[in-house]
Design a protein around this motif. Sequence first.
Motif, PDB file in Angstrom:
ATOM      1  N   PRO A  34      26.722   2.297 -12.096  1.00  0.00           N
ATOM      2  CA  PRO A  34      27.597   2.927 -11.096  1.00  0.00           C
ATOM      3  C   PRO A  34      28.898   2.131 -10.979  1.00  0.00           C
ATOM      4  O   PRO A  34      28.876   0.956 -10.602  1.00  0.00           O
ATOM      5  N   GLU A  35      30.002   2.735 -11.292  1.00  0.00           N
ATOM      6  CA  GLU A  35      31.273   2.010 -11.319  1.00  0.00           C
ATOM      7  C   GLU A  35      31.633   1.408  -9.959  1.00  0.00           C
ATOM      8  O   GLU A  35      32.245   0.345  -9.879  1.00  0.00           O
ATOM      9  N   ALA A  36      31.204   2.083  -8.878  1.00  0.00           N
ATOM     10  CA  ALA A  36      31.540   1.593  -7.533  1.00  0.00           C
ATOM     11  C   ALA A  36      30.935   0.223  -7.260  1.00  0.00           C
ATOM     12  O   ALA A  36      31.467  -0.559  -6.457  1.00  0.00           O
ATOM     13  N   THR A  37      29.817  -0.088  -7.936  1.00  0.00           N
ATOM     14  CA  THR A  37      29.143  -1.356  -7.669  1.00  0.00           C
ATOM     15  C   THR A  37      29.910  -2.547  -8.242  1.00  0.00           C
ATOM     16  O   THR A  37      29.591  -3.694  -7.932  1.00  0.00           O
ATOM     17  N   LYS A  38      30.904  -2.285  -9.066  1.00  0.00           N
ATOM     18  CA  LYS A  38      31.726  -3.378  -9.581  1.00  0.00           C
ATOM     19  C   LYS A  38      32.731  -3.864  -8.544  1.00  0.00           C
ATOM     20  O   LYS A  38      33.217  -4.999  -8.625  1.00  0.00           O
ATOM     21  N   ILE A  39      33.020  -3.010  -7.588  1.00  0.00           N
ATOM     22  CA  ILE A  39      34.080  -3.318  -6.610  1.00  0.00           C
ATOM     23  C   ILE A  39      33.491  -3.653  -5.242  1.00  0.00           C
ATOM     24  O   ILE A  39      33.837  -4.669  -4.633  1.00  0.00           O
ATOM     25  N   GLU A  40      32.596  -2.798  -4.766  1.00  0.00           N
ATOM     26  CA  GLU A  40      32.042  -2.976  -3.431  1.00  0.00           C
ATOM     27  C   GLU A  40      30.968  -4.066  -3.418  1.00  0.00           C
ATOM     28  O   GLU A  40      30.281  -4.291  -4.418  1.00  0.00           O
ATOM     29  N   LYS A  41      30.793  -4.724  -2.290  1.00  0.00           N
ATOM     30  CA  LYS A  41      29.744  -5.719  -2.140  1.00  0.00           C
ATOM     31  C   LYS A  41      28.375  -5.036  -2.199  1.00  0.00           C
ATOM     32  O   LYS A  41      28.158  -4.022  -1.529  1.00  0.00           O
ATOM     33  N   CYS A  42      27.462  -5.615  -2.982  1.00  0.00           N
ATOM     34  CA  CYS A  42      26.190  -4.948  -3.247  1.00  0.00           C
ATOM     35  C   CYS A  42      24.976  -5.802  -2.884  1.00  0.00           C
ATOM     36  O   CYS A  42      25.042  -7.027  -2.843  1.00  0.00           O
ATOM     37  N   ILE A  43      23.872  -5.101  -2.636  1.00  0.00           N
ATOM     38  CA  ILE A  43      22.576  -5.752  -2.447  1.00  0.00           C
ATOM     39  C   ILE A  43      21.691  -5.390  -3.623  1.00  0.00           C
ATOM     40  O   ILE A  43      21.858  -4.338  -4.259  1.00  0.00           O
ATOM     41  N   LEU A  44      20.715  -6.259  -3.905  1.00  0.00           N
ATOM     42  CA  LEU A  44      19.810  -6.043  -5.032  1.00  0.00           C
ATOM     43  C   LEU A  44      18.395  -6.412  -4.604  1.00  0.00           C
ATOM     44  O   LEU A  44      18.190  -7.410  -3.896  1.00  0.00           O
ATOM     45  N   GLY A  45      17.424  -5.607  -5.012  1.00  0.00           N
ATOM     46  CA  GLY A  45      16.028  -5.886  -4.701  1.00  0.00           C
ATOM     47  C   GLY A  45      15.204  -6.003  -5.975  1.00  0.00           C
ATOM     48  O   GLY A  45      15.550  -5.406  -7.001  1.00  0.00           O
ATOM     49  N   ILE A  46      14.125  -6.778  -5.913  1.00  0.00           N
ATOM     50  CA  ILE A  46      13.252  -6.978  -7.072  1.00  0.00           C
ATOM     51  C   ILE A  46      11.790  -6.912  -6.647  1.00  0.00           C
ATOM     52  O   ILE A  46      11.397  -7.494  -5.628  1.00  0.00           O
ATOM     53  N   ASP A  47      10.991  -6.202  -7.433  1.00  0.00           N
ATOM     54  CA  ASP A  47       9.548  -6.139  -7.199  1.00  0.00           C
ATOM     55  C   ASP A  47       8.860  -5.827  -8.522  1.00  0.00           C
ATOM     56  O   ASP A  47       9.514  -5.473  -9.508  1.00  0.00           O
ATOM     57  N   GLU A  48       7.524  -5.944  -8.528  1.00  0.00           N
ATOM     58  CA  GLU A  48       6.773  -5.712  -9.766  1.00  0.00           C
ATOM     59  C   GLU A  48       5.660  -4.695  -9.548  1.00  0.00           C
ATOM     60  O   GLU A  48       5.296  -4.369  -8.416  1.00  0.00           O
ATOM     61  N   ALA A  49       5.102  -4.248 -10.670  1.00  0.00           N
ATOM     62  CA  ALA A  49       3.927  -3.375 -10.650  1.00  0.00           C
ATOM     63  C   ALA A  49       3.007  -3.815 -11.781  1.00  0.00           C
ATOM     64  O   ALA A  49       3.468  -4.121 -12.880  1.00  0.00           O
ATOM     65  N   GLY A  50       1.703  -3.861 -11.496  1.00  0.00           N
ATOM     66  CA  GLY A  50       0.739  -4.170 -12.550  1.00  0.00           C
ATOM     67  C   GLY A  50       0.509  -5.644 -12.788  1.00  0.00           C
ATOM     68  O   GLY A  50       0.232  -6.056 -13.911  1.00  0.00           O
ATOM     69  N   ARG A  51       0.556  -6.442 -11.744  1.00  0.00           N
ATOM     70  CA  ARG A  51       0.315  -7.876 -11.920  1.00  0.00           C
ATOM     71  C   ARG A  51      -1.166  -8.167 -12.183  1.00  0.00           C
ATOM     72  O   ARG A  51      -1.502  -9.009 -13.022  1.00  0.00           O
ATOM     73  N   GLY A  52      -2.059  -7.483 -11.478  1.00  0.00           N
ATOM     74  CA  GLY A  52      -3.473  -7.830 -11.520  1.00  0.00           C
ATOM     75  C   GLY A  52      -4.345  -7.188 -12.591  1.00  0.00           C
ATOM     76  O   GLY A  52      -5.357  -7.770 -12.987  1.00  0.00           O
ATOM     77  N   PRO A  53      -4.025  -5.993 -13.101  1.00  0.00           N
ATOM     78  CA  PRO A  53      -4.927  -5.310 -14.040  1.00  0.00           C
ATOM     79  C   PRO A  53      -5.145  -6.081 -15.341  1.00  0.00           C
ATOM     80  O   PRO A  53      -4.284  -6.845 -15.778  1.00  0.00           O
ATOM     81  N   VAL A  54      -6.299  -5.845 -15.959  1.00  0.00           N
ATOM     82  CA  VAL A  54      -6.595  -6.419 -17.263  1.00  0.00           C
ATOM     83  C   VAL A  54      -6.041  -5.536 -18.383  1.00  0.00           C
ATOM     84  O   VAL A  54      -5.971  -5.941 -19.541  1.00  0.00           O
ATOM     85  N   LEU A  55      -5.630  -4.322 -18.002  1.00  0.00           N
ATOM     86  CA  LEU A  55      -5.091  -3.359 -18.968  1.00  0.00           C
ATOM     87  C   LEU A  55      -3.619  -3.064 -18.687  1.00  0.00           C
ATOM     88  O   LEU A  55      -3.207  -2.958 -17.533  1.00  0.00           O
TER      89      LEU A  55
END
Length: 313
Positions: A34-55
């Motif tokens: 998104p071009e707007a994110t180069k100019i405006e101040k932004c927030i970012l989030g991080i999370d995961e899926a599938g940490r525990g499964p054996v498959l």
Amino acid sequence: MQSSYKVCKSIFDVKSVISTEDNSFDVRIESALPEATKIEKCILGIDEAGRGPVLGPMVYGTAYCSMNNQTILKTLGCADSKVLTENARDEIFDNINKQADILGWAVHIISPTTISNCSFRRQKCSLNEISHNSAIGLIQRVLDRGVNICEVYVDTVGPAEKYEAKLSSIFPQLKITVSKKADSLFPIVSAASICAKVTRDAALKNWKFIERPGECIDSNWGSGYPNDPVTKDYLKKNIDPVFGFPSIVRFCWSTAELILKNHAAQVDWSDDEEENTDKTTVPITSFFGQNKEQVNQKTPFFDDRGLVVTTSI
């Protein structure tokens, strides 16, 4: 060396990329920028899926947008992916992509092979370290694309204080918050959680079993978690006595290791030059067939490495 990122604009694109990649390697996918994110101040989030499964893989996801546009996250219904149905997650992910002018995302699909190899290295790399490295890589990727990130919110792996200090030392220019249950506290982390979960579900549904190309493979593996009886039964039914499990399995999980110990060929790696007199030991050659027809039935392992059957040296 990191694989390059593939740009996707929908669930269909994500599935298309996954279906053409070798599941033995990590895959990285991202939205258009998104071009707007180069100019405006932004927030970012991080999370995961599938940490525990054996498959299956573990997937790390990130989502980002400008601070002025973060109210759109609640409007789209972003919430902890674990409390949403699969259809709800897919719909929200599609709507995130429809807001491509203000919302961006990226995912890192960490293959079961990568997870197992890191665990079996001489200098073992823990799952926590794999997770940290993936999160760091995603933050750096978004920064490298020119996004004006100011605040970062991360669902913790290990002690939140230590993880936050680690990230802050790497990215001192950013205000970083690491918290338990961040996916239910911060909508931007919820969006990242949804991106990760949708991608992992797509990876499992489109998994290519390179060990048995062209064959119809049993996919009744239950939840994929180690304590699931259906998953345990799947592991027992899909083990090769020599080559072990298909690549969808994390060999390093204790559940898989126990089944390998009880159902696969055991190899003595000792340096003892004395003749082995243990009559209970089964020669590994016995698993390769004793007649010409059996010997000639090679697995893809041999073809991939240009190996041929020989009777003399």
